[in-house]
Design an enzyme around this catalytic site. Sequence first.
Site, PDB file in Angstrom:
ATOM      1  N   LYS A  14       0.838  -1.206   0.000  1.00 28.53           N
ATOM      2  CA  LYS A  14       0.000   0.000   0.000  1.00 28.53           C
ATOM      3  C   LYS A  14       0.874   1.258   0.000  1.00 28.53           C
ATOM      4  O   LYS A  14       0.634   2.172  -0.784  1.00 28.53           O
ATOM      5  CB  LYS A  14      -0.922   0.016   1.233  1.00 28.53           C
ATOM      6  CG  LYS A  14      -1.841  -1.208   1.342  1.00 28.53           C
ATOM      7  CD  LYS A  14      -2.761  -1.122   2.535  1.00 28.53           C
ATOM      8  CE  LYS A  14      -2.066  -1.179   3.880  1.00 28.53           C
ATOM      9  NZ  LYS A  14      -1.495  -2.493   4.249  1.00 28.53           N
ATOM     10  N   ARG A  87      -9.255   0.502   8.717  1.00 27.07           N
ATOM     11  CA  ARG A  87      -8.827  -0.857   9.042  1.00 27.07           C
ATOM     12  C   ARG A  87      -9.884  -1.608   9.849  1.00 27.07           C
ATOM     13  O   ARG A  87      -9.647  -2.752  10.227  1.00 27.07           O
ATOM     14  CB  ARG A  87      -7.528  -0.808   9.836  1.00 27.07           C
ATOM     15  CG  ARG A  87      -6.281  -1.076   8.976  1.00 27.07           C
ATOM     16  CD  ARG A  87      -5.084  -0.855   9.886  1.00 27.07           C
ATOM     17  NE  ARG A  87      -3.906  -1.569   9.523  1.00 27.07           N
ATOM     18  CZ  ARG A  87      -2.873  -1.036   8.863  1.00 27.07           C
ATOM     19  NH1 ARG A  87      -2.936   0.181   8.413  1.00 27.07           N
ATOM     20  NH2 ARG A  87      -1.797  -1.754   8.632  1.00 27.07           N
ATOM     21  N   ARG A 126      12.189  -6.209   4.663  1.00 27.90           N
ATOM     22  CA  ARG A 126      12.252  -4.756   4.895  1.00 27.90           C
ATOM     23  C   ARG A 126      12.951  -4.492   6.230  1.00 27.90           C
ATOM     24  O   ARG A 126      13.768  -3.591   6.330  1.00 27.90           O
ATOM     25  CB  ARG A 126      10.832  -4.181   4.913  1.00 27.90           C
ATOM     26  CG  ARG A 126      10.804  -2.687   5.219  1.00 27.90           C
ATOM     27  CD  ARG A 126       9.444  -2.058   5.017  1.00 27.90           C
ATOM     28  NE  ARG A 126       8.449  -2.561   5.957  1.00 27.90           N
ATOM     29  CZ  ARG A 126       7.152  -2.269   5.893  1.00 27.90           C
ATOM     30  NH1 ARG A 126       6.703  -1.498   4.931  1.00 27.90           N
ATOM     31  NH2 ARG A 126       6.310  -2.760   6.779  1.00 27.90           N
ATOM     32  N   ARG A 134      11.583  -0.621  11.552  1.00 23.24           N
ATOM     33  CA  ARG A 134      10.425  -0.468  12.430  1.00 23.24           C
ATOM     34  C   ARG A 134      10.410  -1.622  13.425  1.00 23.24           C
ATOM     35  O   ARG A 134      10.630  -2.767  13.029  1.00 23.24           O
ATOM     36  CB  ARG A 134       9.143  -0.532  11.582  1.00 23.24           C
ATOM     37  CG  ARG A 134       8.858   0.746  10.844  1.00 23.24           C
ATOM     38  CD  ARG A 134       7.826   0.578   9.769  1.00 23.24           C
ATOM     39  NE  ARG A 134       6.659  -0.210  10.152  1.00 23.24           N
ATOM     40  CZ  ARG A 134       5.602  -0.395   9.352  1.00 23.24           C
ATOM     41  NH1 ARG A 134       5.572   0.158   8.149  1.00 23.24           N
ATOM     42  NH2 ARG A 134       4.592  -1.119   9.748  1.00 23.24           N
ATOM     43  N   ARG A 146       0.186  -9.228  13.193  1.00 23.52           N
ATOM     44  CA  ARG A 146      -0.372  -8.167  12.339  1.00 23.52           C
ATOM     45  C   ARG A 146      -1.268  -8.769  11.267  1.00 23.52           C
ATOM     46  O   ARG A 146      -2.333  -8.240  10.963  1.00 23.52           O
ATOM     47  CB  ARG A 146       0.763  -7.354  11.697  1.00 23.52           C
ATOM     48  CG  ARG A 146       1.435  -6.437  12.693  1.00 23.52           C
ATOM     49  CD  ARG A 146       2.808  -6.002  12.246  1.00 23.52           C
ATOM     50  NE  ARG A 146       2.811  -5.238  11.013  1.00 23.52           N
ATOM     51  CZ  ARG A 146       3.910  -4.923  10.333  1.00 23.52           C
ATOM     52  NH1 ARG A 146       5.093  -5.309  10.777  1.00 23.52           N
ATOM     53  NH2 ARG A 146       3.833  -4.231   9.230  1.00 23.52           N
TER      54      ARG A 146
HETATM   55  P1  B4P Z   1       4.628  -1.548   2.048  1.00 20.90           P
HETATM   56  O1  B4P Z   1       4.206  -0.834   0.839  1.00 20.90           O
HETATM   57  O2  B4P Z   1       5.480  -0.751   3.003  1.00 20.90           O
HETATM   58  O3  B4P Z   1       3.448  -2.174   2.921  1.00 20.90           O
HETATM   59  P2  B4P Z   1       2.182  -1.557   3.609  1.00 20.90           P
HETATM   60  O4  B4P Z   1       1.081  -2.397   3.082  1.00 20.90           O
HETATM   61  O5  B4P Z   1       2.078  -0.077   3.400  1.00 20.90           O
HETATM   62  O6  B4P Z   1       2.547  -1.728   5.192  1.00 20.90           O
HETATM   63  P3  B4P Z   1       1.909  -1.925   6.644  1.00 20.90           P
HETATM   64  O7  B4P Z   1       0.477  -2.352   6.539  1.00 20.90           O
HETATM   65  O8  B4P Z   1       2.855  -2.834   7.345  1.00 20.90           O
HETATM   66  O9  B4P Z   1       2.036  -0.618   7.483  1.00 20.90           O
HETATM   67  P4  B4P Z   1       1.158   0.507   8.155  1.00 20.90           P
HETATM   68  O10 B4P Z   1       2.116   1.617   8.269  1.00 20.90           O
HETATM   69  O11 B4P Z   1      -0.108   0.771   7.414  1.00 20.90           O
HETATM   70  O12 B4P Z   1       5.382  -2.858   1.555  1.00 20.90           O
HETATM   71  C1  B4P Z   1       6.035  -3.742   2.429  1.00 20.90           C
HETATM   72  C2  B4P Z   1       7.350  -4.236   1.835  1.00 20.90           C
HETATM   73  O13 B4P Z   1       7.117  -4.974   0.638  1.00 20.90           O
HETATM   74  C3  B4P Z   1       8.319  -3.108   1.470  1.00 20.90           C
HETATM   75  O14 B4P Z   1       9.601  -3.467   1.872  1.00 20.90           O
HETATM   76  C4  B4P Z   1       8.227  -3.025  -0.047  1.00 20.90           C
HETATM   77  O15 B4P Z   1       9.440  -2.615  -0.642  1.00 20.90           O
HETATM   78  C5  B4P Z   1       7.917  -4.471  -0.437  1.00 20.90           C
HETATM   79  N1  B4P Z   1       7.114  -4.565  -1.664  1.00 20.90           N
HETATM   80  C6  B4P Z   1       6.086  -3.734  -2.023  1.00 20.90           C
HETATM   81  N2  B4P Z   1       5.575  -4.137  -3.212  1.00 20.90           N
HETATM   82  C7  B4P Z   1       6.271  -5.258  -3.591  1.00 20.90           C
HETATM   83  C8  B4P Z   1       6.215  -6.133  -4.724  1.00 20.90           C
HETATM   84  N3  B4P Z   1       5.321  -5.971  -5.711  1.00 20.90           N
HETATM   85  N4  B4P Z   1       7.072  -7.176  -4.779  1.00 20.90           N
HETATM   86  C9  B4P Z   1       7.977  -7.378  -3.787  1.00 20.90           C
HETATM   87  N5  B4P Z   1       8.101  -6.567  -2.685  1.00 20.90           N
HETATM   88  C10 B4P Z   1       7.263  -5.521  -2.591  1.00 20.90           C
HETATM   89  O16 B4P Z   1       0.734  -0.017   9.629  1.00 20.90           O
HETATM   90  C11 B4P Z   1       1.613  -0.200  10.724  1.00 20.90           C
HETATM   91  C12 B4P Z   1       0.875  -0.316  12.079  1.00 20.90           C
HETATM   92  O17 B4P Z   1       0.210   0.951  12.404  1.00 20.90           O
HETATM   93  C13 B4P Z   1      -0.262  -1.338  12.185  1.00 20.90           C
HETATM   94  O18 B4P Z   1       0.198  -2.637  12.502  1.00 20.90           O
HETATM   95  C14 B4P Z   1      -1.153  -0.735  13.326  1.00 20.90           C
HETATM   96  O19 B4P Z   1      -0.644  -1.003  14.609  1.00 20.90           O
HETATM   97  C15 B4P Z   1      -1.036   0.768  13.100  1.00 20.90           C
HETATM   98  N6  B4P Z   1      -2.142   1.300  12.266  1.00 20.90           N
HETATM   99  C16 B4P Z   1      -1.997   1.944  11.066  1.00 20.90           C
HETATM  100  N7  B4P Z   1      -3.188   2.329  10.574  1.00 20.90           N
HETATM  101  C17 B4P Z   1      -4.127   1.920  11.477  1.00 20.90           C
HETATM  102  C18 B4P Z   1      -5.550   1.998  11.523  1.00 20.90           C
HETATM  103  N8  B4P Z   1      -6.243   2.575  10.518  1.00 20.90           N
HETATM  104  N9  B4P Z   1      -6.207   1.469  12.586  1.00 20.90           N
HETATM  105  C19 B4P Z   1      -5.534   0.901  13.585  1.00 20.90           C
HETATM  106  N10 B4P Z   1      -4.184   0.785  13.607  1.00 20.90           N
HETATM  107  C20 B4P Z   1      -3.472   1.290  12.570  1.00 20.90           C
END
Ligand code: B4P
Length: 190
Positions: A14, A87, A126, A134, A146
């Site tokens: 995302k 979420r 990552r 993180r 998670r």
């Molecule tokens: P990202 O792009 O970083 O993944 P994400 O889905 O954004 O991350 P996440 O869900 O963990 O984090 P968030 O900050 O929202 O990709 C991950 C990795 O994969 C990277 O290294 C990237 O390079 C690699 N990658 C991407 N695309 C790829 C591909 N096509 N092929 C190979 N590799 C690839 O949440 C963090 C925490 O915050 C949660 O656990 C929760 O505690 C809290 N939180 C956030 N929002 C919340 C909400 N609305 N409600 C409650 N808690 C919340």
Amino acid sequence: MKNIVLFGPPGAGKGTQSEKLIAKYDFTHLSTGDLLRAEKSAGTELGNKAKEYMDSGKLVPDELVIGIIESRITPESKGFIFDGFPRTVAQAEALDVMLEKNGISISRCIALEVDEEELTQRILDRGKKAENPRPDDLNEDLIRTRVKEYYSKTAPVADYYDSKGKLSKIQGVGSIEEIFENLSAEVDKL
Ligand code: B4P
């Protein structure tokens, strides 16, 4: 005005795809993960409350997360990308109310689909590669917590948008460029 929820499990890409969408379409990016991490590092009251949940892989309580988003929704934007929000179904309902107050609504929820093993591997990679990793990326048990939180509390959000005829699913495995092309095609349809 296009307002998009970019949806998917942790590590689905995302954040990665949001950056590319912003560069192409000039959307306003609202990532609750980034906003919460900023509050955490600034040591605010909200950040301190969020820390215990985030560092244990749990969702932060709805009222804290909804408050963080509310002040940032303004009708002047060219469109929003909601990344990692909503979420829970309660967050999705609150978002609809906040948008309605500004005379806008969600155009589409686009879900990135990635299987659990790939998610775990991506997040562990990552954690290993980052200069300042993180805390929630470093431990496989925490990553599985998670993912579990996602399936129990977040997956129903897709049904919420599906019931409104607003859900699209995209394959989230493949090259980042390939996935971005498919995502852009969905955005262009709106
Ligand atoms: P990202 O792009 O970083 O993944 P994400 O889905 O954004 O991350 P996440 O869900 O963990 O984090 P968030 O900050 O929202 O990709 C991950 C990795 O994969 C990277 O290294 C990237 O390079 C690699 N990658 C991407 N695309 C790829 C591909 N096509 N092929 C190979 N590799 C690839 O949440 C963090 C925490 O915050 C949660 O656990 C929760 O505690 C809290 N939180 C956030 N929002 C919340 C909400 N609305 N409600 C409650 N808690 C919340």
